[in-house]
Design a protein around this motif. Structure first.
Motif, PDB file in Angstrom:
ATOM      1  N   GLY A 214      27.532  49.376  30.776  1.00  0.00           N
ATOM      2  CA  GLY A 214      26.958  49.030  32.064  1.00  0.00           C
ATOM      3  C   GLY A 214      26.002  50.107  32.512  1.00  0.00           C
ATOM      4  N   ALA A 215      25.190  49.767  33.489  1.00  0.00           N
ATOM      5  CA  ALA A 215      24.239  50.727  34.049  1.00  0.00           C
ATOM      6  C   ALA A 215      24.343  50.685  35.560  1.00  0.00           C
ATOM      7  N   THR A 216      24.219  51.842  36.175  1.00  0.00           N
ATOM      8  CA  THR A 216      24.293  51.925  37.635  1.00  0.00           C
ATOM      9  C   THR A 216      23.453  53.093  38.123  1.00  0.00           C
ATOM     10  N   GLU A 217      22.943  52.970  39.328  1.00  0.00           N
ATOM     11  CA  GLU A 217      22.186  54.050  39.947  1.00  0.00           C
ATOM     12  C   GLU A 217      23.065  54.894  40.862  1.00  0.00           C
ATOM     13  N   ALA A 218      24.330  54.555  40.961  1.00  0.00           N
ATOM     14  CA  ALA A 218      25.245  55.313  41.814  1.00  0.00           C
ATOM     15  C   ALA A 218      25.492  56.707  41.228  1.00  0.00           C
ATOM     16  N   GLU A 219      25.699  57.674  42.103  1.00  0.00           N
ATOM     17  CA  GLU A 219      26.035  59.036  41.689  1.00  0.00           C
ATOM     18  C   GLU A 219      27.511  59.090  41.346  1.00  0.00           C
TER      19      GLU A 219
ATOM     20  N   TRP B 224      29.850  44.612  32.431  1.00  0.00           N
ATOM     21  CA  TRP B 224      30.495  44.654  33.742  1.00  0.00           C
ATOM     22  C   TRP B 224      31.631  43.645  33.903  1.00  0.00           C
ATOM     23  N   VAL B 225      31.792  42.685  33.003  1.00  0.00           N
ATOM     24  CA  VAL B 225      32.854  41.685  33.167  1.00  0.00           C
ATOM     25  C   VAL B 225      34.161  42.235  32.611  1.00  0.00           C
ATOM     26  N   ARG B 226      35.159  42.357  33.472  1.00  0.00           N
ATOM     27  CA  ARG B 226      36.484  42.808  33.046  1.00  0.00           C
ATOM     28  C   ARG B 226      37.343  41.627  32.606  1.00  0.00           C
ATOM     29  N   GLU B 227      37.274  40.532  33.328  1.00  0.00           N
ATOM     30  CA  GLU B 227      38.058  39.335  32.987  1.00  0.00           C
ATOM     31  C   GLU B 227      37.353  38.106  33.546  1.00  0.00           C
ATOM     32  N   ALA B 228      37.628  36.965  32.942  1.00  0.00           N
ATOM     33  CA  ALA B 228      37.049  35.706  33.414  1.00  0.00           C
ATOM     34  C   ALA B 228      38.099  34.603  33.318  1.00  0.00           C
ATOM     35  N   TRP B 229      38.027  33.664  34.255  1.00  0.00           N
ATOM     36  CA  TRP B 229      38.930  32.512  34.277  1.00  0.00           C
ATOM     37  C   TRP B 229      38.085  31.245  34.395  1.00  0.00           C
ATOM     38  N   LEU B 230      38.416  30.230  33.597  1.00  0.00           N
ATOM     39  CA  LEU B 230      37.669  28.975  33.602  1.00  0.00           C
ATOM     40  C   LEU B 230      38.604  27.814  33.926  1.00  0.00           C
TER      41      LEU B 230
ATOM     42  N   GLU C 209      27.715  20.779  35.658  1.00  0.00           N
ATOM     43  CA  GLU C 209      27.585  21.846  36.657  1.00  0.00           C
ATOM     44  C   GLU C 209      28.558  22.973  36.331  1.00  0.00           C
ATOM     45  N   VAL C 210      28.051  24.204  36.353  1.00  0.00           N
ATOM     46  CA  VAL C 210      28.883  25.399  36.197  1.00  0.00           C
ATOM     47  C   VAL C 210      28.822  26.165  37.515  1.00  0.00           C
ATOM     48  N   VAL C 211      29.985  26.365  38.131  1.00  0.00           N
ATOM     49  CA  VAL C 211      30.059  27.002  39.446  1.00  0.00           C
ATOM     50  C   VAL C 211      30.745  28.358  39.319  1.00  0.00           C
ATOM     51  N   ILE C 212      30.092  29.408  39.791  1.00  0.00           N
ATOM     52  CA  ILE C 212      30.704  30.737  39.878  1.00  0.00           C
ATOM     53  C   ILE C 212      31.365  30.827  41.242  1.00  0.00           C
ATOM     54  N   THR C 213      32.696  30.909  41.270  1.00  0.00           N
ATOM     55  CA  THR C 213      33.412  30.773  42.543  1.00  0.00           C
ATOM     56  C   THR C 213      33.246  31.980  43.456  1.00  0.00           C
ATOM     57  N   GLU C 214      33.016  33.169  42.883  1.00  0.00           N
ATOM     58  CA  GLU C 214      32.789  34.368  43.699  1.00  0.00           C
ATOM     59  C   GLU C 214      31.560  35.081  43.152  1.00  0.00           C
ATOM     60  N   ALA C 215      30.587  35.342  44.010  1.00  0.00           N
ATOM     61  CA  ALA C 215      29.340  35.946  43.552  1.00  0.00           C
ATOM     62  C   ALA C 215      29.598  37.366  43.030  1.00  0.00           C
ATOM     63  N   PRO C 216      29.326  37.640  41.753  1.00  0.00           N
ATOM     64  CA  PRO C 216      29.526  38.992  41.231  1.00  0.00           C
ATOM     65  C   PRO C 216      28.447  39.941  41.736  1.00  0.00           C
ATOM     66  N   MET C 217      28.754  41.243  41.710  1.00  0.00           N
ATOM     67  CA  MET C 217      27.807  42.246  42.188  1.00  0.00           C
ATOM     68  C   MET C 217      26.827  42.672  41.097  1.00  0.00           C
ATOM     69  N   HIS C 218      27.285  42.668  39.850  1.00  0.00           N
ATOM     70  CA  HIS C 218      26.460  43.215  38.775  1.00  0.00           C
ATOM     71  C   HIS C 218      26.020  42.171  37.755  1.00  0.00           C
ATOM     72  N   VAL C 219      26.798  41.138  37.534  1.00  0.00           N
ATOM     73  CA  VAL C 219      26.433  40.086  36.590  1.00  0.00           C
ATOM     74  C   VAL C 219      25.394  39.186  37.243  1.00  0.00           C
TER      75      VAL C 219
END
Length: 254
Positions: free
Chosen positions: A132-137, A90-96, A46-56
């Motif tokens: 990265g890609a975004t629709e934000a102005e 979009w990933v700046r850093e990751a911790w495992l 099982e691989v668990v993402i502890t905080e849901a990312p917005m863009h990944v």
């Protein structure tokens, strides 16, 4: 008296035998541990993402898990696995972190995009350029190679100063000659030149509300590259007149 031959010295033979037995036992134990640690019993299930990312996306995470993660609970190279996640957009850093008996927890920190960098990539609050890609102005930042941190920091200053006068910067450009240009929403350009700070802009804003703001719909350029003044250029080519006097660039540029 000559030294006894090895096979005539029982005590030496005993010691050598003990060493060989110990080495053999160590080899057997090491082989057993290697076999045990590589059994499917200890596979990461099982691989668990502890905080849901917005863009990944979940699919991107699953692709990394399928392609890059090797080994089981004990043998996985956490550093190599961490780097695999940081290669995602979009990933700046990751911790495992391993969680017994068969779980891998992944925490992802994403970039916070504040601007578009030239014609490719985005810029985060630290001034780092990332894919990265975004629709934000978002505003546009531009500058020579390696200048993204400097341009992002100056844009934050410019935005703060102009917002106090009700103006919004749309772009900040740093030329190869290190001259700054601000573009406002609406297209008006402010030439700051190679000033080391925002003193010229602050002096201009001191007189802006009374003398310049009423003319802004007609202004295409504001030139602050003068030691003790500024110049305005109209969109239609007709003269602009400040309250009480015409606008003229009479002072010498720095």
């Amino acid at each position: 008296m000559a030294d006894k031959r090895l096979w005539d010295d029982p005590s030496r033979l005993d010691r050598i035998s003990l060493v060989l037995v110990a080495l053999s036992a160590a080899a057997v134990i090491a082989g057993g541990l290697y076999w045990l640690l590589h059994r499917p019993t200890f596979a990461i299930r099982e691989v668990v993402i502890t905080e849901a990312p917005m863009h990944v996306t979940r699919r991107q995470v699953e692709d990394v898990v399928r392609r890059e993660l090797r080994g089981n609970f004990f043998t996985m190279d956490l550093e190599a696995s961490r780097r695999a996640f940081t290669h995602l957009p979009w990933v700046r850093e990751a911790w495992l972190v391993r969680r017994w008996p068969a779980t891998l927890e992944v925490r992802i920190a994403e970039h916070e995009a504040v601007a578009v960098w030239q014609e490719g990539g985005l810029v985060d609050r630290q001034g780092d350029v990332f894919e990265g890609a975004t629709e934000a102005e978002l505003p546009l930042l531009s500058g020579p190679a390696g200048s993204s941190h400097q341009v992002a920091a100056r844009f934050a200053e410019v935005d703060r100063v102009l917002s106090g006068a009700g103006m919004k910067p749309h772009a900040l450009l740093l030329s190869p000659r290190r001259a700054w240009t601000v573009e406002l929403d609406g297209g008006t350009r402010i030439e700051l030149g190679r000033a080391a700070d925002l003193a010229p802009l602050q002096r201009f804003l001191a007189v802006y509300p009374q003398q310049v703001e009423p003319l802004m719909p007609r202004v295409s350029h504001i030139d602050l590259r003068y030691r003790n003044g500024f110049a305005l250029r109209s969109r239609d080519g007709k003269p602009l007149t400040l309250p009480g006097r015409p606008v003229a660039a009479a002072t010498r540029k720095t």
